[in-house]
Write a protein that holds these residues in place. Structure first.
Motif, PDB file in Angstrom:
ATOM      1  N   PRO A  71       0.838  -1.211   0.000  1.00 61.73           N
ATOM      2  CA  PRO A  71       0.000   0.000   0.000  1.00 61.73           C
ATOM      3  C   PRO A  71       0.872   1.260   0.000  1.00 61.73           C
ATOM      4  O   PRO A  71       2.023   1.234   0.450  1.00 61.73           O
ATOM      5  CB  PRO A  71      -0.785  -0.117   1.306  1.00 61.73           C
ATOM      6  N   ARG A  72       0.295   2.350  -0.498  1.00 59.04           N
ATOM      7  CA  ARG A  72       1.090   3.575  -0.641  1.00 59.04           C
ATOM      8  C   ARG A  72       1.287   4.304   0.666  1.00 59.04           C
ATOM      9  O   ARG A  72       2.102   5.231   0.750  1.00 59.04           O
ATOM     10  CB  ARG A  72       0.438   4.501  -1.667  1.00 59.04           C
ATOM     11  N   VAL A 113       3.501   3.856  16.718  1.00 63.64           N
ATOM     12  CA  VAL A 113       4.825   4.495  16.674  1.00 63.64           C
ATOM     13  C   VAL A 113       5.098   5.036  15.273  1.00 63.64           C
ATOM     14  O   VAL A 113       4.572   4.524  14.280  1.00 63.64           O
ATOM     15  CB  VAL A 113       5.971   3.513  17.045  1.00 63.64           C
ATOM     16  N   TRP A 114       5.890   6.093  15.232  1.00 64.77           N
ATOM     17  CA  TRP A 114       6.449   6.580  13.967  1.00 64.77           C
ATOM     18  C   TRP A 114       7.736   5.828  13.707  1.00 64.77           C
ATOM     19  O   TRP A 114       8.567   5.698  14.618  1.00 64.77           O
ATOM     20  CB  TRP A 114       6.793   8.074  14.067  1.00 64.77           C
ATOM     21  N   LEU A 115       7.879   5.335  12.503  1.00 63.68           N
ATOM     22  CA  LEU A 115       9.153   4.745  12.103  1.00 63.68           C
ATOM     23  C   LEU A 115       9.793   5.661  11.063  1.00 63.68           C
ATOM     24  O   LEU A 115       9.142   6.077  10.096  1.00 63.68           O
ATOM     25  CB  LEU A 115       8.950   3.369  11.469  1.00 63.68           C
ATOM     26  N   LEU A 116      11.041   5.993  11.279  1.00 64.70           N
ATOM     27  CA  LEU A 116      11.832   6.706  10.268  1.00 64.70           C
ATOM     28  C   LEU A 116      12.751   5.663   9.663  1.00 64.70           C
ATOM     29  O   LEU A 116      13.439   4.939  10.401  1.00 64.70           O
ATOM     30  CB  LEU A 116      12.642   7.831  10.901  1.00 64.70           C
ATOM     31  N   PHE A 117      12.721   5.547   8.362  1.00 69.47           N
ATOM     32  CA  PHE A 117      13.449   4.434   7.740  1.00 69.47           C
ATOM     33  C   PHE A 117      14.084   4.858   6.425  1.00 69.47           C
ATOM     34  O   PHE A 117      13.815   5.955   5.909  1.00 69.47           O
ATOM     35  CB  PHE A 117      12.511   3.237   7.537  1.00 69.47           C
ATOM     36  N   LEU A 118      14.886   3.956   5.898  1.00 68.80           N
ATOM     37  CA  LEU A 118      15.559   4.202   4.630  1.00 68.80           C
ATOM     38  C   LEU A 118      14.827   3.464   3.513  1.00 68.80           C
ATOM     39  O   LEU A 118      14.577   2.259   3.645  1.00 68.80           O
ATOM     40  CB  LEU A 118      16.991   3.649   4.752  1.00 68.80           C
ATOM     41  N   PHE A 119      14.494   4.178   2.426  1.00 71.29           N
ATOM     42  CA  PHE A 119      13.951   3.509   1.234  1.00 71.29           C
ATOM     43  C   PHE A 119      15.130   2.801   0.558  1.00 71.29           C
ATOM     44  O   PHE A 119      15.641   3.251  -0.464  1.00 71.29           O
ATOM     45  CB  PHE A 119      13.351   4.536   0.282  1.00 71.29           C
ATOM     46  N   HIS A 120      15.563   1.697   1.164  1.00 71.18           N
ATOM     47  CA  HIS A 120      16.848   1.121   0.737  1.00 71.18           C
ATOM     48  C   HIS A 120      16.806   0.576  -0.682  1.00 71.18           C
ATOM     49  O   HIS A 120      17.856   0.376  -1.290  1.00 71.18           O
ATOM     50  CB  HIS A 120      17.322   0.066   1.732  1.00 71.18           C
ATOM     51  N   GLN A 121      15.602   0.339  -1.228  1.00 68.18           N
ATOM     52  CA  GLN A 121      15.545  -0.143  -2.620  1.00 68.18           C
ATOM     53  C   GLN A 121      15.137   0.968  -3.578  1.00 68.18           C
ATOM     54  O   GLN A 121      14.625   0.702  -4.661  1.00 68.18           O
ATOM     55  CB  GLN A 121      14.609  -1.335  -2.722  1.00 68.18           C
ATOM     56  N   SER A 141       6.568   6.323   8.585  1.00 66.87           N
ATOM     57  CA  SER A 141       5.264   5.658   8.628  1.00 66.87           C
ATOM     58  C   SER A 141       4.815   5.555  10.067  1.00 66.87           C
ATOM     59  O   SER A 141       5.611   5.203  10.948  1.00 66.87           O
ATOM     60  CB  SER A 141       5.355   4.239   8.051  1.00 66.87           C
ATOM     61  N   VAL A 142       3.526   5.821  10.283  1.00 63.85           N
ATOM     62  CA  VAL A 142       2.964   5.609  11.612  1.00 63.85           C
ATOM     63  C   VAL A 142       2.261   4.257  11.576  1.00 63.85           C
ATOM     64  O   VAL A 142       1.437   3.996  10.702  1.00 63.85           O
ATOM     65  CB  VAL A 142       2.031   6.781  12.019  1.00 63.85           C
ATOM     66  N   VAL A 143       2.631   3.367  12.474  1.00 63.62           N
ATOM     67  CA  VAL A 143       2.130   1.991  12.433  1.00 63.62           C
ATOM     68  C   VAL A 143       1.654   1.567  13.813  1.00 63.62           C
ATOM     69  O   VAL A 143       2.044   2.153  14.827  1.00 63.62           O
ATOM     70  CB  VAL A 143       3.229   1.013  11.937  1.00 63.62           C
ATOM     71  N   ARG A 144       0.824   0.532  13.823  1.00 65.63           N
ATOM     72  CA  ARG A 144       0.306   0.035  15.098  1.00 65.63           C
ATOM     73  C   ARG A 144       1.367  -0.823  15.795  1.00 65.63           C
ATOM     74  O   ARG A 144       1.995  -1.666  15.154  1.00 65.63           O
ATOM     75  CB  ARG A 144      -0.964  -0.781  14.861  1.00 65.63           C
ATOM     76  N   LEU A 145       1.524  -0.587  17.078  1.00 66.10           N
ATOM     77  CA  LEU A 145       2.467  -1.369  17.867  1.00 66.10           C
ATOM     78  C   LEU A 145       1.672  -2.464  18.570  1.00 66.10           C
ATOM     79  O   LEU A 145       0.948  -2.216  19.518  1.00 66.10           O
ATOM     80  CB  LEU A 145       3.149  -0.437  18.881  1.00 66.10           C
ATOM     81  N   GLY A 203      -0.246  -2.874  10.071  1.00 64.24           N
ATOM     82  CA  GLY A 203      -0.599  -1.704   9.275  1.00 64.24           C
ATOM     83  C   GLY A 203       0.616  -1.100   8.585  1.00 64.24           C
ATOM     84  O   GLY A 203       0.618   0.088   8.255  1.00 64.24           O
ATOM     85  N   ILE A 204       1.624  -1.930   8.307  1.00 63.05           N
ATOM     86  CA  ILE A 204       2.880  -1.390   7.765  1.00 63.05           C
ATOM     87  C   ILE A 204       2.822  -1.223   6.243  1.00 63.05           C
ATOM     88  O   ILE A 204       2.013  -1.857   5.567  1.00 63.05           O
ATOM     89  CB  ILE A 204       4.085  -2.287   8.148  1.00 63.05           C
ATOM     90  N   ASP A 205       3.692  -0.373   5.728  1.00 64.98           N
ATOM     91  CA  ASP A 205       3.852  -0.219   4.277  1.00 64.98           C
ATOM     92  C   ASP A 205       5.336  -0.365   3.920  1.00 64.98           C
ATOM     93  O   ASP A 205       5.835   0.317   3.038  1.00 64.98           O
ATOM     94  CB  ASP A 205       3.305   1.141   3.799  1.00 64.98           C
ATOM     95  N   LEU A 206       6.015  -1.263   4.627  1.00 64.48           N
ATOM     96  CA  LEU A 206       7.467  -1.378   4.505  1.00 64.48           C
ATOM     97  C   LEU A 206       7.880  -2.711   3.902  1.00 64.48           C
ATOM     98  O   LEU A 206       7.378  -3.772   4.289  1.00 64.48           O
ATOM     99  CB  LEU A 206       8.117  -1.266   5.891  1.00 64.48           C
ATOM    100  N   LEU A 207       8.826  -2.596   3.002  1.00 61.56           N
ATOM    101  CA  LEU A 207       9.401  -3.768   2.339  1.00 61.56           C
ATOM    102  C   LEU A 207      10.226  -4.580   3.343  1.00 61.56           C
ATOM    103  O   LEU A 207      10.863  -4.020   4.243  1.00 61.56           O
ATOM    104  CB  LEU A 207      10.304  -3.228   1.226  1.00 61.56           C
TER     105      LEU A 207
END
Ligand code: SAM
Length: 233
Positions: A22-23, A56-64, A102-106, A118-122
């Motif tokens: 999902p976007r 929680v907010w996750l700050l991440f790298l769009f590594h791909q 991304s804000v996701v459910r913990l 509820g994640i949108d992470l690879l």
């Protein structure tokens, strides 16, 4: 100024390829994953108190999607992929420094790992930081975004009898809400907006360790054909 950042954890996700993620987060509540914390943050101390927080907010790298040359304008899929806007007006993956949020459910906090939904992470996404969602500061009742105000409308997802049976069996084996995951993700209509799907064309994606294949009998309708073990395992 240059500053080096290093991951504090890695996401193990239901999403094994970029296609059909999902976007944004929360569009597929059944999308689950585990954030494995890396030393020294794998100690219980680093997450003490976090069990009091639902999101929680996750700050991440769009590594791909990392690129050497920064883009000033991008064509977000949300605008049909044919209108370009400034990179900072979008949540596009191709952006300076390649940082996503991304804000996701913990779902649960365990020493060394966080269970998320509820994640949108690879799968394999490096996470740079975790911050608790703070409702009074992060929820803005009067906020607007005229380009992407509401969640995209979901399209209908239908099942062949065979695919539904296969999905039920894999859901039991995995202990995951696989049917909901497929419906929520395919309902977002993952194909590129400019592509009119010929009814005979078969699309596929890997969720967890299974391949999901589907067709578009009509442009706004998906029919899931099969849910089978991924051959590349
Ligand atoms: N919620 C985040 C944000 O706003 O920064 C991500 C939004 S971005 C539009 C969502 C897309 O990023 C997903 O559909 C997926 O295809 C892609 N994506 C997710 N994790 C990624 C990764 N580690 N590397 C590259 N692309 C990724």
């Amino acid at each position: 100024m240059q500053h080096t950042v290093s991951p504090i954890g890695i996401v193990h996700s239901c999403f094994k390829e970029k296609f059909a993620i999902p976007r944004q987060p929360r569009l597929a509540p059944a999308a689950r994953g585990v954030l494995e914390l890396l030393p020294p943050f794998d100690q219980g101390e680093a997450v003490a108190g976090l069990e009091q927080v639902s999101h929680v907010w996750l700050l991440f790298l769009f590594h791909q999607a990392l690129e050497d040359k920064p883009r000033l304008k991008v064509r977000p899929p949300r605008l049909g992929g044919n209108k370009s806007v400034g990179v900072f007006a979008t949540r596009a993956t191709h952006r300076p420094n390649g940082i996503g949020q991304s804000v996701v459910r913990l779902e649960a906090v365990e020493p060394g790992r966080l269970l998320l939904s509820g994640i949108d992470l690879l799968d394999g996404t490096p996470v740079l930081d975790i911050k608790p969602y703070v409702p009074y500061a992060d929820s803005i009742a009067e906020a607007h975004n005229r380009m992407a105000g509401d969640a995209p409308e979901a399209i209908a997802v239908q099942w062949s009898d065979n695919a539904l049976l296969q999905a039920r069996n894999h859901a039991l084996r995995l202990g995951e809400p696989l049917i909901e995951l497929i419906e929520q993700c395919l309902g977002q209509d993952p194909r590129p907006a400019y592509q009119v799907p010929p009814p005979e064309r078969i699309y596929g994606v890997k969720f967890w360790d299974v391949q999901v294949r589907w067709q578009y009998p009509q442009p706004d309708r998906i029919r899931v054909l099969e849910v089978v073990p991924d051959q590349a395992q």
